[in-house]
Enzyme design. Structure first.
Site, PDB file in Angstrom:
ATOM      1  N   ARG A 126      34.561  42.344  42.643  1.00 47.73           N
ATOM      2  CA  ARG A 126      33.903  41.124  42.186  1.00 47.73           C
ATOM      3  C   ARG A 126      32.947  40.633  43.280  1.00 47.73           C
ATOM      4  O   ARG A 126      33.169  40.892  44.468  1.00 47.73           O
ATOM      5  CB  ARG A 126      34.948  40.034  41.903  1.00 47.73           C
ATOM      6  CG  ARG A 126      34.360  38.769  41.293  1.00 47.73           C
ATOM      7  CD  ARG A 126      35.369  37.635  41.262  1.00 47.73           C
ATOM      8  NE  ARG A 126      34.752  36.435  40.715  1.00 47.73           N
ATOM      9  CZ  ARG A 126      35.222  35.203  40.878  1.00 47.73           C
ATOM     10  NH1 ARG A 126      36.321  35.009  41.595  1.00 47.73           N
ATOM     11  NH2 ARG A 126      34.602  34.157  40.350  1.00 47.73           N
ATOM     12  N   HIS A 127      31.898  39.943  42.881  1.00 50.34           N
ATOM     13  CA  HIS A 127      30.968  39.374  43.854  1.00 50.34           C
ATOM     14  C   HIS A 127      31.697  38.436  44.821  1.00 50.34           C
ATOM     15  O   HIS A 127      32.816  37.979  44.556  1.00 50.34           O
ATOM     16  CB  HIS A 127      29.843  38.617  43.146  1.00 50.34           C
ATOM     17  CG  HIS A 127      30.350  37.502  42.264  1.00 50.34           C
ATOM     18  ND1 HIS A 127      30.823  36.299  42.746  1.00 50.34           N
ATOM     19  CD2 HIS A 127      30.466  37.423  40.913  1.00 50.34           C
ATOM     20  CE1 HIS A 127      31.191  35.529  41.753  1.00 50.34           C
ATOM     21  NE2 HIS A 127      30.999  36.187  40.622  1.00 50.34           N
ATOM     22  N   GLY A 128      31.042  38.106  45.922  1.00 53.39           N
ATOM     23  CA  GLY A 128      31.629  37.223  46.914  1.00 53.39           C
ATOM     24  C   GLY A 128      31.516  35.756  46.525  1.00 53.39           C
ATOM     25  O   GLY A 128      31.060  35.403  45.434  1.00 53.39           O
TER      26      GLY A 128
END
Length: 451
Positions: free
Chosen positions: A74-76
């Site tokens: 998942r993105h940060g």
């Protein structure tokens, strides 16, 4: 369920010990769901963000060698999106408009705290989100030193794919930058974008029509938000602010919770907003958010998981290719695959694979019975959440596959070993491998319906 409760108790005890040593961490931080930091899932990272625990790799023999790694991430950490920002602004205005409070921390919000979130931030990757992926890259390079290598990176044996969303593209670039900075390599890079895989949920008409656009799909969520547990939380907030109970809605309570969560995630601050919630309150708000994820992305409806069929097949076709390379005694053509998407990318895939499934579905009426549930997004889907699949070569006809979730061992449902034979994993998912066609599953009307 009992095993889940003991697991959860162990995590909470470890977190309590860590937060006492880190006063900047709110006591309620472990309940922030999809707005939570990765460090709350692995609290040891608060002391050393690059720490790894090699014991999480559990091949059955020291002779086993990791030959391929697939990482779906998942993105940060990101700034709030528009709808969340609106909830936060509504809550802020309610506090500012209330009579001067008796509690000093409420007065601090009223007189000293400024709404620093702006609409132009709208879901963008925060500086902390860049660091999330840089640090994850370094940890994985330490955990898999024979796969994530400078030679493999320069030789094109490490591939990167991203969702088109800016926070995902920038997270992917940050991941690679973590490696190039580690090895002092000059690099110009932009990832391949593949929304068919990384935003599969937006390319599934049946999911969009039957869940996203269906007003009744989240009935259980709506009922819980108006139920007794959430009313108690809302009323306590109203009492602390000295406003009528009807002033504070469930969405406003969620907005206050998010104000606390974002201040920690983005600024590493123990915000005064956090003091609006006790541990019991936080668990209620967390449950409301988990209900939404369960019914909109998880086990609530079959199409939720089936929307990820295309990603499922992508994963297994890549594993099959790596397995063929190993059996033919060839260099694995793709030593490492890094795919960066969204929580909505990962959760349907976890569901399709059977992870985090409890005996009883969470509903608006069984909150008390769900204390030890496995389906907790606070543990499963923090920022930079990841599913790692490691293919081991353990000798002739001994290919084995291990799953790790957020750098912790995870056993494939229905299989007892931490690193079962790859053939056994494929047998476990045989029906999905031979079926689960994205176009068929996502078709809005079947041929029978059309007739």
């Amino acid at each position: 369920m009992q095993a889940g409760m003991w697991r959860l108790l162990g995590v909470h005890l470890m977190f309590a010990a860590v937060t006492s040593a880190h006063p900047s961490v709110p006591r309620i931080a472990k309940y922030f769901g999809t707005k939570g930091r990765y460090e709350e899932v692995n609290p040891y990272l608060l002391d050393d963000i690059l720490a790894v625990n090699a014991s999480v790799l559990r091949p059955p023999s020291p002779a086993c060698r990791p030959r391929h790694l697939s990482a779906m991430v998942r993105h940060g950490t990101r700034y709030p999106t528009g709808p969340i920002l609106k909830e936060m602004q509504n809550m802020y205005q309610a506090v500012k408009g209330a009579s001067p409070a008796k509690e000093s921390w409420v007065r601090d919000i009223q007189t000293r705290w400024d709404m620093w979130y702006t609409e132009d931030m709208d879901g963008r990757l925060a500086r902390k989100g860049v660091d999330d992926h840089k640090h994850l890259a370094v940890r994985l390079a330490k955990l898999f030193p024979s796969l994530l290598t400078e030679e493999n990176l320069k030789g094109g044996l490490v591939s990167f794919t991203s969702s088109s969303q800016h926070r995902c593209v920038n997270s992917t670039r940050a991941f690679r930058a973590g490696l190039t900075e580690l090895w002092h390599v000059e690099d110009q890079f932009y990832p391949a974008v593949n929304d068919a895989l990384m935003k599969h949920f937006q390319n599934c008409p049946k999911f969009l029509e039957e869940v996203v656009k269906n007003p009744s799909a989240l009935t259980e969520v709506d009922k819980f938000k108006e139920g007794s547990e959430m009313k108690k939380v809302r009323d306590k907030i109203a009492d602390q602010l000295g406003v009528p109970h009807e002033t504070i809605t469930a969405d406003m309570a969620d907005g206050a919770f998010n104000l606390c969560a974002y201040e920690l995630a983005i600024k590493t601050l123990n915000s005064p907003w956090c003091l609006l919630f006790t541990l019991d309150d936080a668990q209620v708000v967390e449950y409301a958010n988990d209900l939404r994820q369960f019914w909109k992305r998880g086990y609530g409806y079959d199409i939720n998981s089936k929307s990820s069929c295309i990603l499922f097949h992508d994963v297994f076709s890549r594993l099959d290719k790596a397995a063929a390379d190993i059996k033919a005694d060839r260099q694995v053509s793709e030593a490492v695959t890094v795919q960066v998407g969204h929580g909505e990318t990962l959760l349907p895939l976890y569901t399709l694979l059977g992870f985090f499934k409890d005996d009883n579905a969470p509903t608006s009426s069984n909150y008390a019975a769900q204390t030890g549930r496995s389906f907790r997004t606070s543990e499963v889907l923090p920022y930079a959440a990841n599913l790692l699949l490691v293919l081991y070569d353990c000798g002739p006809d001994q290919l084995r596959l291990q799953a790790l979730v957020n750098e912790r061992p995870a056993v494939f449902p229905g299989l007892a070993e931490h690193a079962p034979l790859y053939g056994d994993v494929k047998e476990r998912y045989r029906e999905l491998i031979h079926g689960c066609d994205h176009e068929t599953e996502c078709e809005l009307f079947t041929r029978t319906d059309a007739l």
